[in-house]
Design a protein around this motif. Sequence first.
Motif, short mmCIF file in Angstrom:
data_model
loop_
_atom_site.label_atom_id
_atom_site.label_comp_id
_atom_site.label_asym_id
_atom_site.label_seq_id
_atom_site.Cartn_x
_atom_site.Cartn_y
_atom_site.Cartn_z
N PRO A 77 42.20 39.30 42.35
CA PRO A 77 41.94 38.64 41.20
C PRO A 77 41.57 39.34 40.04
N PRO A 78 41.69 38.93 38.97
CA PRO A 78 41.19 39.83 37.84
C PRO A 78 39.88 40.27 37.89
N GLY A 79 39.67 41.71 37.62
CA GLY A 79 38.28 42.11 37.81
C GLY A 79 37.90 42.44 39.17
N PHE A 80 38.66 42.12 40.16
CA PHE A 80 38.27 42.30 41.53
C PHE A 80 37.79 43.62 41.89
N GLU A 81 36.84 44.05 42.53
CA GLU A 81 36.08 45.12 43.09
C GLU A 81 35.49 44.98 44.36
#
Length: 158
Positions: A77-81
């Motif tokens: 997902p967006p911004g996944f770390e």
Amino acid sequence: RTQADIEPPRYRSRSVSAHQMKLQDSRPYRYPWKMMKENFEKAEVNDPALGICVDYINPLTGGSVLSTISCRVQVMPPGFEGGVIRTTASEIAFVVEGYGSVDCGQSSLDWGERVTIALPNWTKRRWINRSRRDRAVLFVLDDTPILSAFGFLREENC
């Protein structure tokens, strides 16, 4: 066996069995991207290190598509770390959409669409989606089935 006797292909979300999918009027070993996309779009993050993982399943055995190679779609997902992991399995990832980076050992590798990434075994790795707006989608192959069969598979959260 005839084609009519064979169950259609399924997809397995790593920890959410509700996302298993049965395809109607489909030949064995045919995995339409449209169906896979519908499946992973319904899923939630099910692996803290990888994001959303949906495995391709052999319709005859319920196991990996191939006896020695596992195939999956990995969606970040967006911004996944992701968390840092390492495994005795080697991986090859093909970037379908999005961009990000993977920290691998002492290096960081930036990637984007149409890039192929090869990750060696037992190397610490961490996947990151650099976009705050768009998801990243990877098609990943690894050798976990053969390593598991011989008792050589090891995985570790670091």
